[in-house]
Design a protein around this motif. Structure first.
Motif, PDB file in Angstrom:
ATOM      1  N   ASN A  77       0.847  -1.182   0.000  1.00 45.93           N
ATOM      2  CA  ASN A  77       0.000   0.000   0.000  1.00 45.93           C
ATOM      3  C   ASN A  77       0.889   1.242   0.000  1.00 45.93           C
ATOM      4  N   PRO A  78       0.627   2.219  -0.856  1.00 38.71           N
ATOM      5  CA  PRO A  78       1.482   3.411  -0.931  1.00 38.71           C
ATOM      6  C   PRO A  78       1.504   4.237   0.350  1.00 38.71           C
ATOM      7  N   VAL A  79       0.423   4.242   1.114  1.00 37.28           N
ATOM      8  CA  VAL A  79       0.410   4.963   2.389  1.00 37.28           C
ATOM      9  C   VAL A  79       1.355   4.262   3.358  1.00 37.28           C
ATOM     10  N   VAL A  80       1.274   2.943   3.418  1.00 43.23           N
ATOM     11  CA  VAL A  80       2.156   2.166   4.285  1.00 43.23           C
ATOM     12  C   VAL A  80       3.603   2.392   3.873  1.00 43.23           C
ATOM     13  N   LYS A  81       3.864   2.377   2.592  1.00 45.50           N
ATOM     14  CA  LYS A  81       5.228   2.577   2.089  1.00 45.50           C
ATOM     15  C   LYS A  81       5.770   3.947   2.510  1.00 45.50           C
ATOM     16  N   MET A  82       4.956   4.983   2.391  1.00 48.24           N
ATOM     17  CA  MET A  82       5.381   6.331   2.768  1.00 48.24           C
ATOM     18  C   MET A  82       5.693   6.396   4.265  1.00 48.24           C
ATOM     19  N   ILE A  83       4.842   5.793   5.084  1.00 47.67           N
ATOM     20  CA  ILE A  83       5.044   5.819   6.527  1.00 47.67           C
ATOM     21  C   ILE A  83       6.280   5.001   6.909  1.00 47.67           C
ATOM     22  N   LYS A  84       6.470   3.856   6.278  1.00 43.13           N
ATOM     23  CA  LYS A  84       7.663   3.037   6.533  1.00 43.13           C
ATOM     24  C   LYS A  84       8.936   3.850   6.335  1.00 43.13           C
ATOM     25  N   GLY A  85       8.931   4.693   5.323  1.00 43.60           N
ATOM     26  CA  GLY A  85      10.104   5.494   5.004  1.00 43.60           C
ATOM     27  C   GLY A  85      10.473   6.493   6.098  1.00 43.60           C
ATOM     28  N   LYS A  86       9.567   6.736   7.011  1.00 45.76           N
ATOM     29  CA  LYS A  86       9.813   7.701   8.093  1.00 45.76           C
ATOM     30  C   LYS A  86      10.183   7.027   9.414  1.00 45.76           C
ATOM     31  N   LEU A  87      10.109   5.707   9.462  1.00 42.83           N
ATOM     32  CA  LEU A  87      10.352   4.983  10.707  1.00 42.83           C
ATOM     33  C   LEU A  87      11.685   4.242  10.667  1.00 42.83           C
ATOM     34  N   ASP A 130      12.323   1.770  13.005  1.00 39.14           N
ATOM     35  CA  ASP A 130      11.977   0.414  13.422  1.00 39.14           C
ATOM     36  C   ASP A 130      10.496   0.185  13.145  1.00 39.14           C
ATOM     37  N   GLU A 131      10.199  -0.670  12.187  1.00 33.52           N
ATOM     38  CA  GLU A 131       8.822  -0.914  11.770  1.00 33.52           C
ATOM     39  C   GLU A 131       7.982  -1.618  12.827  1.00 33.52           C
ATOM     40  N   LYS A 132       8.619  -2.136  13.868  1.00 33.73           N
ATOM     41  CA  LYS A 132       7.884  -2.843  14.923  1.00 33.73           C
ATOM     42  C   LYS A 132       7.491  -1.917  16.068  1.00 33.73           C
ATOM     43  N   LYS A 133       8.021  -0.703  16.083  1.00 32.19           N
ATOM     44  CA  LYS A 133       7.726   0.233  17.170  1.00 32.19           C
ATOM     45  C   LYS A 133       6.404   0.961  16.925  1.00 32.19           C
ATOM     46  N   THR A 134       5.781   1.320  18.020  1.00 32.38           N
ATOM     47  CA  THR A 134       4.543   2.088  17.972  1.00 32.38           C
ATOM     48  C   THR A 134       4.788   3.457  17.344  1.00 32.38           C
ATOM     49  N   PHE A 135       3.836   3.908  16.554  1.00 38.34           N
ATOM     50  CA  PHE A 135       3.901   5.237  15.935  1.00 38.34           C
ATOM     51  C   PHE A 135       2.494   5.797  15.858  1.00 38.34           C
ATOM     52  N   ALA A 136       2.413   7.081  15.567  1.00 38.35           N
ATOM     53  CA  ALA A 136       1.115   7.742  15.407  1.00 38.35           C
ATOM     54  C   ALA A 136       1.125   8.532  14.109  1.00 38.35           C
ATOM     55  N   ILE A 137      -0.048   8.751  13.574  1.00 38.14           N
ATOM     56  CA  ILE A 137      -0.184   9.619  12.401  1.00 38.14           C
ATOM     57  C   ILE A 137      -1.367  10.557  12.621  1.00 38.14           C
ATOM     58  N   SER A 170      -2.939   5.586  16.013  1.00 42.98           N
ATOM     59  CA  SER A 170      -1.705   5.016  16.531  1.00 42.98           C
ATOM     60  C   SER A 170      -1.788   3.501  16.383  1.00 42.98           C
ATOM     61  N   PHE A 171      -0.683   2.926  15.897  1.00 38.81           N
ATOM     62  CA  PHE A 171      -0.638   1.487  15.652  1.00 38.81           C
ATOM     63  C   PHE A 171       0.593   0.874  16.283  1.00 38.81           C
ATOM     64  N   LYS A 172       0.489  -0.413  16.586  1.00 38.38           N
ATOM     65  CA  LYS A 172       1.591  -1.184  17.153  1.00 38.38           C
ATOM     66  C   LYS A 172       2.526  -1.602  16.012  1.00 38.38           C
ATOM     67  N   GLY A 201      -9.435  18.621  -2.191  1.00 41.14           N
ATOM     68  CA  GLY A 201      -8.022  18.306  -2.274  1.00 41.14           C
ATOM     69  C   GLY A 201      -7.682  17.009  -1.567  1.00 41.14           C
ATOM     70  N   ASP A 202      -6.391  16.814  -1.409  1.00 40.99           N
ATOM     71  CA  ASP A 202      -5.891  15.580  -0.845  1.00 40.99           C
ATOM     72  C   ASP A 202      -5.706  15.689   0.666  1.00 40.99           C
ATOM     73  N   PRO A 203      -5.960  14.603   1.378  1.00 34.10           N
ATOM     74  CA  PRO A 203      -5.643  14.587   2.806  1.00 34.10           C
ATOM     75  C   PRO A 203      -4.126  14.688   2.979  1.00 34.10           C
ATOM     76  N   THR A 204      -3.697  15.189   4.111  1.00 31.96           N
ATOM     77  CA  THR A 204      -2.265  15.228   4.407  1.00 31.96           C
ATOM     78  C   THR A 204      -1.989  14.285   5.571  1.00 31.96           C
ATOM     79  N   ILE A 205      -0.798  13.716   5.574  1.00 35.66           N
ATOM     80  CA  ILE A 205      -0.412  12.762   6.613  1.00 35.66           C
ATOM     81  C   ILE A 205       0.862  13.250   7.274  1.00 35.66           C
ATOM     82  N   LYS A 206       0.852  13.239   8.588  1.00 30.57           N
ATOM     83  CA  LYS A 206       2.037  13.575   9.378  1.00 30.57           C
ATOM     84  C   LYS A 206       2.316  12.389  10.290  1.00 30.57           C
ATOM     85  N   VAL A 207       3.564  11.906  10.293  1.00 32.30           N
ATOM     86  CA  VAL A 207       3.957  10.740  11.079  1.00 32.30           C
ATOM     87  C   VAL A 207       4.689  11.213  12.333  1.00 32.30           C
ATOM     88  N   PHE A 208       4.403  10.538  13.462  1.00 31.32           N
ATOM     89  CA  PHE A 208       5.045  10.843  14.737  1.00 31.32           C
ATOM     90  C   PHE A 208       5.629   9.571  15.335  1.00 31.32           C
TER      91      PHE A 208
END
Length: 138
Positions: A28-38, A40-47, A98-100, A127-134
């Motif tokens: 999924n392109p959203v998952v791919k974009m978020i992965k690029g900001k993390l 450790d893919e196993k750590k908790t994050f928020a968007i 927020s996901f595990k 327009g398009d939604p915007t996503i911010k990763v934390f």
């Protein structure tokens, strides 16, 4: 750009059965974009996902979210999933999610309720939604 990110995989999954199988194997392109900001893919994050809803569509937008809010909060990989409306700009909504780790997000994006939600709400937006990763600081 994010409209394409949000709709690419979910809409591909809603078409013919053969396309469903192929799309399910693609990242999924959203998952791919978020992965690029993390790191450790196993750590908790928020968007935070910001939606600007077309005037007059606020009620439809909120109603479309209701079933997904309930279902997503029951997903094992979900920590938090909340829709918020800006009182100073009533057509602006912010989703706090927020996901595990990435596996939780990947499972969420494949859920039927998520695919239905995105197919319903994106056309209601300006327009398009915007996503911010934390991430949690180490």
């Amino acid at each position: 750009m994010f409209r394409a990110l949000f709709l690419a995989a979910p809409l591909a999954l809603l078409v013919a059965t053969g396309a469903q199988t192929r799309a399910a194997d693609e990242e999924n392109p959203v998952v791919k974009m978020i992965k690029g900001k993390l790191k450790d893919e196993k750590k908790t994050f928020a968007i935070l996902v910001t939606f600007k809803v077309k005037a007059g569509n606020e009620k439809k937008f909120e109603e479309a979210f209701a079933p997904c809010l309930t279902a997503t909060r029951k997903e094992p990989g979900c920590i938090a999933y909340y829709l918020n409306r800006d009182p100073d700009a009533p057509n602006t909504y912010i989703m706090y999610e927020s996901f595990k780790g990435i596996p939780g997000l990947e499972a969420h994006m494949k859920e039927k309720h998520t695919q239905t939600l995105l197919a319903t709400v994106i056309p209601l937006c300006e327009g398009d939604p915007t996503i911010k990763v934390f991430i949690v600081p180490e």
